[in-house]
Write a protein that holds these residues in place. Structure first.
Motif, PDB file in Angstrom:
ATOM      1  N   HIS A  76      34.467 109.790 -22.345  1.00 38.04           N
ATOM      2  CA  HIS A  76      33.828 110.614 -21.326  1.00 38.04           C
ATOM      3  C   HIS A  76      32.764 109.830 -20.559  1.00 38.04           C
ATOM      4  O   HIS A  76      32.721 109.862 -19.319  1.00 38.04           O
ATOM      5  N   SER A  79      34.380 107.548 -18.156  1.00 37.93           N
ATOM      6  CA  SER A  79      35.032 108.234 -17.037  1.00 37.93           C
ATOM      7  C   SER A  79      34.051 108.633 -15.944  1.00 37.93           C
ATOM      8  O   SER A  79      34.432 108.827 -14.786  1.00 37.93           O
ATOM      9  N   LEU A  80      32.767 108.764 -16.297  1.00 39.45           N
ATOM     10  CA  LEU A  80      31.746 109.103 -15.303  1.00 39.45           C
ATOM     11  C   LEU A  80      31.343 107.900 -14.464  1.00 39.45           C
ATOM     12  O   LEU A  80      30.772 108.056 -13.379  1.00 39.45           O
ATOM     13  N   ALA A  85      38.549 105.943 -12.599  1.00 38.83           N
ATOM     14  CA  ALA A  85      38.644 107.368 -12.923  1.00 38.83           C
ATOM     15  C   ALA A  85      38.852 108.205 -11.662  1.00 38.83           C
ATOM     16  O   ALA A  85      38.169 108.009 -10.654  1.00 38.83           O
ATOM     17  N   SER A  87      39.221 112.329 -10.337  1.00 39.63           N
ATOM     18  CA  SER A  87      38.851 113.696 -10.740  1.00 39.63           C
ATOM     19  C   SER A  87      39.778 114.716 -10.105  1.00 39.63           C
ATOM     20  O   SER A  87      40.240 114.544  -8.969  1.00 39.63           O
ATOM     21  N   ARG A  96      38.794 117.641 -14.586  1.00 47.28           N
ATOM     22  CA  ARG A  96      39.433 116.625 -15.419  1.00 47.28           C
ATOM     23  C   ARG A  96      39.262 115.259 -14.758  1.00 47.28           C
ATOM     24  O   ARG A  96      39.592 115.079 -13.582  1.00 47.28           O
ATOM     25  N   ARG A  97      38.717 114.335 -15.535  1.00 44.80           N
ATOM     26  CA  ARG A  97      38.600 112.947 -15.088  1.00 44.80           C
ATOM     27  C   ARG A  97      39.649 112.126 -15.838  1.00 44.80           C
ATOM     28  O   ARG A  97      39.735 112.201 -17.064  1.00 44.80           O
ATOM     29  N   THR A  98      40.418 111.351 -15.102  1.00 43.00           N
ATOM     30  CA  THR A  98      41.567 110.649 -15.663  1.00 43.00           C
ATOM     31  C   THR A  98      41.488 109.153 -15.378  1.00 43.00           C
ATOM     32  O   THR A  98      41.197 108.746 -14.251  1.00 43.00           O
ATOM     33  N   HIS A 182      42.170 111.369 -20.652  1.00 45.20           N
ATOM     34  CA  HIS A 182      41.613 112.523 -19.938  1.00 45.20           C
ATOM     35  C   HIS A 182      40.274 112.946 -20.542  1.00 45.20           C
ATOM     36  O   HIS A 182      40.112 112.961 -21.769  1.00 45.20           O
ATOM     37  N   SER A 340      47.823 115.163  -9.702  1.00 42.20           N
ATOM     38  CA  SER A 340      47.274 115.839 -10.881  1.00 42.20           C
ATOM     39  C   SER A 340      48.329 116.734 -11.508  1.00 42.20           C
ATOM     40  O   SER A 340      49.319 117.092 -10.900  1.00 42.20           O
TER      41      SER A 340
END
Length: 341
Positions: A76, A79-80, A85, A87, A96-98, A182, A340
């Protein structure tokens, strides 16, 4: 033992919106040792689980439980910060960040994720270890399932007859493996009466995935049922949560078995089942997230090369309840933007 008997109790779980009584399904489990020694293939319970449910789990994988926690704890935060990443906001408000990648056949086939962030160094190292372990178990699963069914040969062949996949394990080994990390966050003020992802079946041959893990911004695991929010539809139409354990690696069949495998099965009465499933992200605190990793065994990349006869159904005429999961992966890992699901 019939698979329906594996639903052993009713768990009063939060289906994201309100408290509902939902069966808690106990999946068929096979140990890693049994899998690699081929002790599980061909057994009645192994094949019945894949025929009537389409989902099994493998446990006792050396080092896996620690590797899963290590990678997902760091997912997590990375992903930020990562440029890799993307979103997506679902209708229920979940973000959801992928981070997507893929593995191609051959040595060194696991492709790296380019983060361009120091915050991702620890995740990058941990995720590579997890991906390597899951790849080994995926190969063993492909061999066990291939040994459990008698298929018309070749399974796949180019139109000119110059190249062919002999069986299921060949398809797994030589297919493109499409991978997602994810991170899901559901705001407190999100829509409470909607699933995050409605019931669907995935388009790949199968997917190997970790049970979801709730984490916080301080890299702590939140003590909650790993399977929280993930549920499947059984053959009789019952919707049930799956009682995953922390050291489970889950294998779930996709619609690719209908397109590629089932028409070639020679064993009378045998047929694999793609598992309908849905996701409802549970309510959680603002600094918490649900982390997850999955590896999809794709076949749609073979369409230009093999005479599959399914291009139209795969690319345009999907049934309403079929989700083009692997096609979304393909777009994710190539420079065409993000699709997505």
């Amino acid at each position: 033992m019939k698979i329906s008997a594996a639903i052993v109790l009713l768990a009063f779980s939060l289906d994201s919106a309100s408290a509902k009584a939902m069966p808690l399904y106990q999946p068929h489990r096979i140990s890693y040792e049994e899998l690699v020694m081929n002790k599980g293939y061909g057994t009645e319970s192994f094949m019945e689980a894949l025929s009537s449910v389409g989902l099994i789990t493998v446990n006792g994988i050396p080092g896996y439980a620690h590797q899963r926690n290590d990678a997902l704890l760091r997912l997590h935060g990375c992903s930020l910060e990562s440029k890799a990443a993307f979103s997506h906001k679902f209708e229920d408000g979940t973000i959801r960040r992928t981070m997507a990648t893929h593995t191609i056949p051959g040595p060194g086939g696991a492709q790296s994720i380019s983060h361009d962030s120091d915050a991702c160094a620890s995740f990058d190292a941990a995720s590579k270890t997890l991906r390597s372990t899951v790849a080994d178990v995926t190969a063993a699963f492909g061999k066990s399932l291939g040994d459990s069914i008698s298929l018309e040969k070749p399974l796949l062949e180019t139109e000119d007859g110059m190249y062919a996949f002999g069986g299921f394990a060949d398809a797994v080994e030589n297919g493109e493996h499409l991978e997602h990390f994810h991170s899901y966050q559901r705001p407190v003020d999100s829509v409470q009466d909607e699933k995050t992802i409605e019931f669907h079946t995935d388009q790949g041959l199968f997917i190997a995935f970790t049970p979801g893990l709730m984490v916080d911004s301080q890299d702590n695991i939140i003590e909650t049922q790993s399977s929280s929010g993930f549920h499947i539809e059984l053959q009789d139409g019952t919707h049930a949560f799956v009682d995953f354990q922390d050291d489970d690696l889950v294998f779930m069949l996709g619609d690719g078995v209908n397109q590629i495998i089932n028409p070639k099965i020679q064993d009378e009465g045998k047929k694999l089942r793609a598992t309908p499933h849905a996701l409802s992200i549970p309510n959680h605190k603002e600094d918490e997230a649900r982390a997850w990793y999955g590896k999809c065994i794709d076949y749609t990349t073979w369409l230009p090369f093999f005479n599959l006869g399914v291009a139209t159904s795969v690319l345009s005429a999907q049934p309403l309840r079929t989700h083009i999961y692997c096609l979304a992966f393909i777009i994710d890992v190539r420079p065409y933007g993000f699709a997505s699901h």
